[in-house]
Scaffold this motif. Structure first.
Motif, short mmCIF file in Angstrom:
data_model
loop_
_atom_site.label_atom_id
_atom_site.label_comp_id
_atom_site.label_asym_id
_atom_site.label_seq_id
_atom_site.Cartn_x
_atom_site.Cartn_y
_atom_site.Cartn_z
N ALA A 182 -8.85 -16.17 44.35
CA ALA A 182 -10.00 -16.30 45.24
C ALA A 182 -9.55 -16.29 46.70
O ALA A 182 -10.19 -15.66 47.56
CB ALA A 182 -10.78 -17.57 44.93
N ASP A 183 -8.45 -16.97 46.99
CA ASP A 183 -7.92 -17.00 48.36
C ASP A 183 -7.48 -15.60 48.81
O ASP A 183 -7.72 -15.20 49.96
CB ASP A 183 -6.74 -17.97 48.46
CG ASP A 183 -7.17 -19.42 48.33
OD1 ASP A 183 -8.37 -19.71 48.52
OD2 ASP A 183 -6.30 -20.27 48.04
N ILE A 228 -9.52 -7.73 40.61
CA ILE A 228 -9.23 -9.10 40.21
C ILE A 228 -8.20 -9.14 39.08
O ILE A 228 -7.33 -10.02 39.05
CB ILE A 228 -10.52 -9.86 39.83
CG1 ILE A 228 -10.27 -11.37 39.82
CG2 ILE A 228 -11.10 -9.37 38.52
CD1 ILE A 228 -11.55 -12.19 39.75
N LYS A 254 -9.74 0.06 51.27
CA LYS A 254 -9.66 -1.10 50.38
C LYS A 254 -8.42 -1.01 49.49
O LYS A 254 -7.80 -2.04 49.16
CB LYS A 254 -10.92 -1.20 49.51
CG LYS A 254 -12.19 -1.51 50.27
CD LYS A 254 -12.15 -2.90 50.91
CE LYS A 254 -13.47 -3.26 51.55
NZ LYS A 254 -13.43 -4.56 52.27
N LEU A 262 -8.57 -12.66 47.57
CA LEU A 262 -9.76 -11.82 47.72
C LEU A 262 -10.44 -12.07 49.05
O LEU A 262 -10.83 -11.13 49.76
CB LEU A 262 -10.74 -12.10 46.57
CG LEU A 262 -10.32 -11.63 45.18
CD1 LEU A 262 -11.29 -12.16 44.13
CD2 LEU A 262 -10.26 -10.11 45.11
N ARG A 263 -10.57 -13.33 49.41
CA ARG A 263 -11.22 -13.69 50.67
C ARG A 263 -10.35 -13.28 51.86
O ARG A 263 -10.85 -12.73 52.84
CB ARG A 263 -11.49 -15.20 50.69
CG ARG A 263 -12.23 -15.68 51.94
CD ARG A 263 -12.67 -17.12 51.79
NE ARG A 263 -11.56 -18.00 51.40
CZ ARG A 263 -11.39 -18.52 50.19
NH1 ARG A 263 -12.26 -18.26 49.22
NH2 ARG A 263 -10.37 -19.32 49.92
N ALA A 266 -14.24 -7.02 43.94
CA ALA A 266 -13.34 -7.68 42.99
C ALA A 266 -13.43 -7.11 41.59
O ALA A 266 -12.42 -7.04 40.88
CB ALA A 266 -13.63 -9.19 42.96
N LEU A 289 -11.73 -8.52 50.02
CA LEU A 289 -11.89 -7.79 48.77
C LEU A 289 -12.91 -8.42 47.82
O LEU A 289 -13.07 -7.98 46.69
CB LEU A 289 -10.53 -7.68 48.05
CG LEU A 289 -9.46 -6.88 48.80
CD1 LEU A 289 -8.10 -7.08 48.14
CD2 LEU A 289 -9.81 -5.40 48.85
N GLU A 290 -13.59 -9.47 48.27
CA GLU A 290 -14.53 -10.17 47.38
C GLU A 290 -15.62 -9.25 46.86
O GLU A 290 -15.99 -9.33 45.68
CB GLU A 290 -15.15 -11.36 48.13
CG GLU A 290 -14.16 -12.47 48.44
CD GLU A 290 -14.74 -13.53 49.37
OE1 GLU A 290 -14.86 -14.68 48.94
OE2 GLU A 290 -15.08 -13.17 50.51
N SER A 291 -16.13 -8.38 47.70
CA SER A 291 -17.25 -7.52 47.30
C SER A 291 -16.85 -6.44 46.31
O SER A 291 -17.71 -5.83 45.66
CB SER A 291 -17.87 -6.86 48.53
OG SER A 291 -16.95 -6.00 49.17
N ASP A 336 -6.91 -18.78 39.26
CA ASP A 336 -8.20 -18.36 39.80
C ASP A 336 -8.36 -18.77 41.25
O ASP A 336 -8.92 -18.04 42.06
CB ASP A 336 -9.33 -18.92 38.95
CG ASP A 336 -9.26 -20.42 38.75
OD1 ASP A 336 -8.14 -20.95 38.77
OD2 ASP A 336 -10.31 -21.06 38.59
N THR A 337 -7.83 -19.93 41.62
CA THR A 337 -7.92 -20.40 43.00
C THR A 337 -7.10 -19.51 43.92
O THR A 337 -7.55 -19.12 45.02
CB THR A 337 -7.43 -21.85 43.11
OG1 THR A 337 -8.23 -22.67 42.28
CG2 THR A 337 -7.50 -22.34 44.55
#
Length: 250
Positions: free
Chosen positions: A129-130, A97, A152, A132-133, A141, A137-139, A125-126
């Motif tokens: 988030a986009d 992140i 990854k 990462l999703r 971050a 990669l969200e898990s 941040d928005t």
């Protein structure tokens, strides 16, 4: 129609060695174009010329119809010409992140303060988030880049490239070294890249090339040997002889 990225009679000499020979190439807007060729064909040299790592001995490079031949690497990135590397170029000590926040903030000209909450940065941040999703990669971050599984890491490098908002993205063997178990995710994320970004894929894996690309250029001994649709290249006996190994892939 003006190509988004174009080279005209591009040549590069290393002493007496001709590494790139009279390459005139066009990458159309929104293209899914693959560049293939045997080892030593000059693919890396060609990409280094496009991105400004090397200067051509002669010839011209145009982005959106305007010459960028003498432009520095950073200026080409600002104009929308972005690449990934065969060997990952990540911020090893940062988290996923943090890496995305750094690139997004720098692109916006806002700078990035690691002591400031990412969520307080205006709109960043928005966007993070986009990304990462979009790249799965969200898990991970909060994990340090150097600790990520290799698949990854490859996805993060592509995400960082997309964070720069490219108009042209040069992907240098994006699936190289990725374990088979993670390979399908990388391929699916590649297929979902923004359709308005013109992509030039440099790849040895012909299954990936034939799945991803709608047009292929074949480089041999520094020069363009053949170019056409996937079907045309797959059934070109000359290409099979020099690269595919006669009879493979149809």
């Amino acid at each position: 129609m003006t190509a988004l990225l174009e080279t005209r009679h591009l040549n590069r000499m290393f002493g007496a060695l001709q590494a790139t020979t009279d390459v005139s190439f066009r990458l159309e807007r929104g293209a899914r174009h693959a560049l293939i060729g045997p080892n030593g064909a000059g693919k890396t040299t060609f990409i280094n010329l496009l991105t400004g790592v090397l200067s051509p001995t002669s010839g011209e490079i145009l982005l959106d119809g305007k010459a960028i031949t003498g432009m520095k690497r950073e200026a080409r990135v600002q104009r929308g010409l972005v690449r990934t590397f065969q060997i990952n170029q990540l911020f090893g000590g940062l988290t996923v992140i943090e890496s995305l926040a750094l690139v997004v903030a720098e692109r916006r000209g806002e700078g990035w303060n690691p002591f400031r909450s990412i969520g307080r940065a205006r709109g960043i941040d928005t966007e993070i988030a986009d990304l990462l999703r979009g790249f799965g990669l969200e898990s991970v971050a909060g994990e340090t880049c150097s600790d990520l599984p290799y698949g990854k890491q490859r996805l993060l490098e592509i995400a960082l490239a997309i964070a720069l908002k490219p108009r042209v993205l040069l992907l240098d063997e994006p699936a190289a070294g990725v374990p088979e178990a993670d390979r399908q995710e990388v391929l699916s994320r590649l297929a979902a890249l923004p359709s308005d970004v013109a992509i030039l894929l440099i790849e040895h894996d012909m299954d990936l090339v034939f799945t991803f690309a709608n047009r292929i250029s074949v480089l041999v001994s520094g020069g363009l040997f053949a170019e056409g649709t996937v079907d045309e290249i797959a059934h070109d006996p000359r290409v099979k002889d020099v690269y595919l190994g006669g009879g493979q892939h149809g």
